[in-house]
Design an enzyme around this catalytic site. Structure first.
Site, PDB file in Angstrom:
ATOM      1  CG  ASP A 460      -2.105   0.644   0.908  1.00  0.00           C
ATOM      2  OD1 ASP A 460      -2.279   1.324  -0.120  1.00  0.00           O
ATOM      3  OD2 ASP A 460      -3.216   0.140   1.685  1.00  0.00           O
ATOM      4  CG  ASP A 526      -9.059   2.317  -0.670  1.00  0.00           C
ATOM      5  OD1 ASP A 526      -8.649   1.211  -0.779  1.00  0.00           O
ATOM      6  OD2 ASP A 526      -8.462   3.263  -0.157  1.00  0.00           O
TER       7      ASP A 526
END
Length: 732
Positions: A460, A526
């Site tokens: 990430d 997301d």
């Protein structure tokens, strides 16, 4: 091909459907005469013979030419391809001096001399630029450039831009690119190309959620399936810029230029004698069949150098929206058992497993398992996952650090930028360009991979890079940071050849074909609200093949939008990419688990075809709807998703065309029912859908492509899956 006529030479390279031709002349810099549909060598010569435009009023006394390395020295009033100067501020013109060609590549070497005269061979060479053009089988043209400081006097060379700009013809009148924000990435936007410079820069240390992504110029009204289009993508995970420019004087016989390169900040590239700067790869593609034609080229290009056919894309379960930071060994082991029971093949433990990480305020940088939450480490969970026949994945954010961490307290100089108020999600950026930092991260990641038999890393990157100053040098370090990231990823892949890596950046903030050289999967957003994801998936697939794009089934109420959707819709939306689940299965009813089990079985039976076919997007669909699908390369099978995102003023659904099918075949058509049955905004659907009263429909492929089928009026938020299978190779 190389042809010569009256003091100039034509160099032309070809793929099956694209040609790229450059002219080298004695009195003008190298320039492009053709980039587009495949032409014959003699036609390339004719293009060169007619490549000199008129001499206009109030202009230079010779025809204008837009060279490949044009600056003001060549009379270019537009954006220069290169910007540089010596330590004393001197600038010299570049002269082409060498060329090398073969059937698919053209390499040009330019040299800048202290004298502004091309004929002064005795003057010292202060800089050298190389441009390499390679035309791949897919039709994608990749371009890399480099500049080297060859000054023997010890002077530094300051480089502030090195781009590739290719000409496009006058018929390219419209521009499409993307913008967006977190959880709503890659929204297509269209505008007319007018006189002036159109520039989109990604200045976030990564492409960003508002990345231009893929920039396309095309004929008026071009669409997914029609129109002639020229596209550009910068395969780079740092700052970059895309340019489309049309000046009143044009650029020779062409109308505009399209291209770009890295967006460098002041003082970022300073070359000592002998040092070299290499640009990111710029990718160019052409199609006469709209955006889908560009995608077909790009997907073939990616699949040629990054094949995922070595194994099917495993169904994943990611724990983030299941447990968030609330890690508990017993609960997660139970979740793993539930995942295995529905057919999950990869179990990924997300954020919250490392030291001090109870929320997002602390812990980043301390890549040690938290003994307070995991007193015996991750061994028991990892062993359980593997014993259940699943792969074990682990979340990292190695490029980031919280100030509340041992890492930051012990090594404050390992952080990029001054520690001001520019925190982002309570975190700062680690200076990967420092060898000791990169080595530390490599050692910690490798130790965890070995100890816990990690098969997969979710990598990430949750903030933009602002004031990205490397403290030892005091200089901006985005370029060095990006290259250091690539090098670290490559070292990990070399040490663990079977390890797979997912690139995530607050969802879709770092998606490009630079990072995809080192990652096996990207997280598109997301947001896993299925109605948002249908659109996000559609635009993401313009560049990236579906098998690289993670698509998950989430909870009934979406985490990011709080919209409520049916399980059938969530499963249908997630079927086309690299499928997975992001949901607390321990909260599911037996009926929901049974539906998920059936969905996993369907995905496994379809994935080899979904992940090798051609992406199709229909143009002519009812208002508020999307029709998109995957068609096998031999056109023998396809799966389409017809999604209604919102209601419209139309009170019915007309015949809808199914593009991409073979016109010389007949297809057996069935709607996927059972778990995928959508609800209708009408009393009944078209009669052909009523499988209880008739045999599955067999329909002529030519009619499907030209006339289509009437489709039901779905309720908003519903998706109908339609499978078409050819009866034979030729059935007419």
């Amino acid at each position: 091909m190389k042809a010569q006529s009256d003091g100039y030479r034509v160099h032309c390279i070809h793929s099956d459907h694209v040609s790229f031709a450059i002219v080298l002349a004695d009195d003008v810099p190298p320039y492009v005469v053709h980039w587009g549909r495949r032409i014959r060598d003699d036609q390339a010569q004719q293009m060169a013979d007619t490549s000199f435009a008129s001499v206009m009023n109030s202009s230079f006394d010779r025809p204008r030419i837009r060279g490949l390395l044009d600056t003001a020295f060549q009379g270019n009033s537009g954006i220069p391809a290169i910007r540089w100067c010596t330590e004393e501020g001197k600038v010299f013109p570049f002269f082409m001096e060498e060329i090398a060609t073969d059937s698919r590549t053209i390499t040009i070497v330019y040299r800048a001399r202290q004298s502004v005269s091309k004929r002064d061979d005795a003057s010292e060479v202060v800089a050298e630029v190389t441009q390499n053009f390679e035309l791949h089988d897919s039709g994608v043209l990749s371009v890399k450039s480099s500049v080297r400081n060859t000054n023997r006097g010890g002077q530094k060379l300051f480089v502030s831009a090195l781009s590739c700009l290719l000409p496009v013809p006058h018929r390219a009148q419209e521009l499409v690119d993307c913008s967006g924000k977190w959880a709503h990435e890659r929204e297509l936007q269209r505008q007319q190309l007018r006189n002036g410079s159109w520039r989109r820069g990604a200045f976030r240390g990564k492409p960003g959620h508002d990345s231009p992504y893929l920039t396309v110029l095309g004929t008026r009204g071009f669409s997914f399936r029609s129109g002639e289009v020229w596209g550009c993508h910068i395969a780079w995970s740092g700052n970059c810029e895309v340019v489309a420019e049309r000046l009143p004087e044009g650029c020779g016989v062409h109308s505009a230029v399209l291209g770009g390169g890295e967006l460098l900040q002041d003082g970022e590239i300073i070359l000592l004698p002998g040092e070299e700067y290499e640009s990111p790869t710029s990718l160019f593609m052409w199609s006469d069949s709209g955006l889908d034609g560009l995608s077909k080229c790009l997907h073939a290009y990616v699949r040629s150098w990054h094949p995922l056919g070595k194994k099917p894309r495993p169904v994943s379960l990611n724990t983030w929206e299941a447990v968030y930071f609330q890690h508990d060994e017993e609960r997660l082991i139970n979740l793993a058992h539930s995942a295995a029971s529905v057919g999950i093949e990869r179990f990924v433990l997300d954020d919250g497993w490392f030291r001090g990480r109870r929320d997002d305020h602390a812990g980043l940088g301390d890549w040690f398992v938290d003994p307070e939450v995991w007193p015996y480490g991750l061994t028991k969970l990892s062993n359980c996952v593997h014993e259940l026949g699943m792969e074990f994945g682990l979340w990292f954010e190695p490029e980031m650090v919280n100030l509340d961490s041992d890492f930051a307290r012990q090594h404050p100089d390992w952080i990029l930028g001054e520690l001001s108020n520019l925190s982002w999600r309570h975190q700062f950026v680690v200076d990967l360009s420092r060898e000791e930092v990169s080595s530390y991260l490599e050692e910690r990641i490798c130790a965890l991979v070995e100890e816990y038999r990690v098969d997969y890393i979710k990598w990430d990157h949750n903030r933009d890079l602002f004031a990205a100053i490397s403290l030892p040098s005091g200089r901006v370090s985005v370029h060095q940071q990006t290259n250091a990231l690539y090098e670290l990823l490559q070292r990990l892949r070399s040490r663990f050849p079977s390890l797979e890596i997912e690139s995530c950046s607050s969802g879709g903030g770092r998606i490009d074909l630079g990072i995809l050289r080192y990652a096996d999967r990207i997280w598109a957003s997301d947001c896993i609200d299925p109605l948002e994801r249908v659109r996000i998936q559609q635009s993401t697939e313009l560049l990236v093949p579906p098998e690289y794009i993670g698509m998950h089934v989430g909870d009934r109420i979406a985490h990011t939008t709080h919209r409520t959707t049916d399980l059938a819709t969530r499963m249908a939306a997630a079927l086309f990419g690299h499928a997975g689940i992001e949901w607390d299965l321990l909260s599911c009813s037996p009926e929901e688990l049974d539906e998920l089990r059936k969905w996993v079985e369907i995905y496994k039976s379809y994935r080899h075809r979904l992940h090798s076919g051609i992406t199709i997007n229909a143009d002519f669909v009812p208002e508020g709807c999307i029709l998109r699908g995957i068609v096998a390369e031999d056109s023998g099978w396809s799966l389409f998703a017809f999604a209604r995102l919102q209601t419209s003023s139309e009170g019915y659904t007309p015949r809808v065309i199914f593009p991409g099918l073979a016109t010389d075949r007949c297809y057996r058509i069935r709607a996927l029912g059972g778990s995928f049955t959508p609800s209708l905004h009408q009393i009944s659907g078209p009669r052909w859908l009523d499988e209880d009263s008739r045999e599955p429909l067999v329909f002529d492929g030519e009619l499907l492509v030209s006339e289509g089928l009437p489709l039901p009026y779905l309720n908003p938020g519903q998706i109908l899956l339609i499978e078409l299978e050819s009866l034979s190779q030729s059935h007419r």
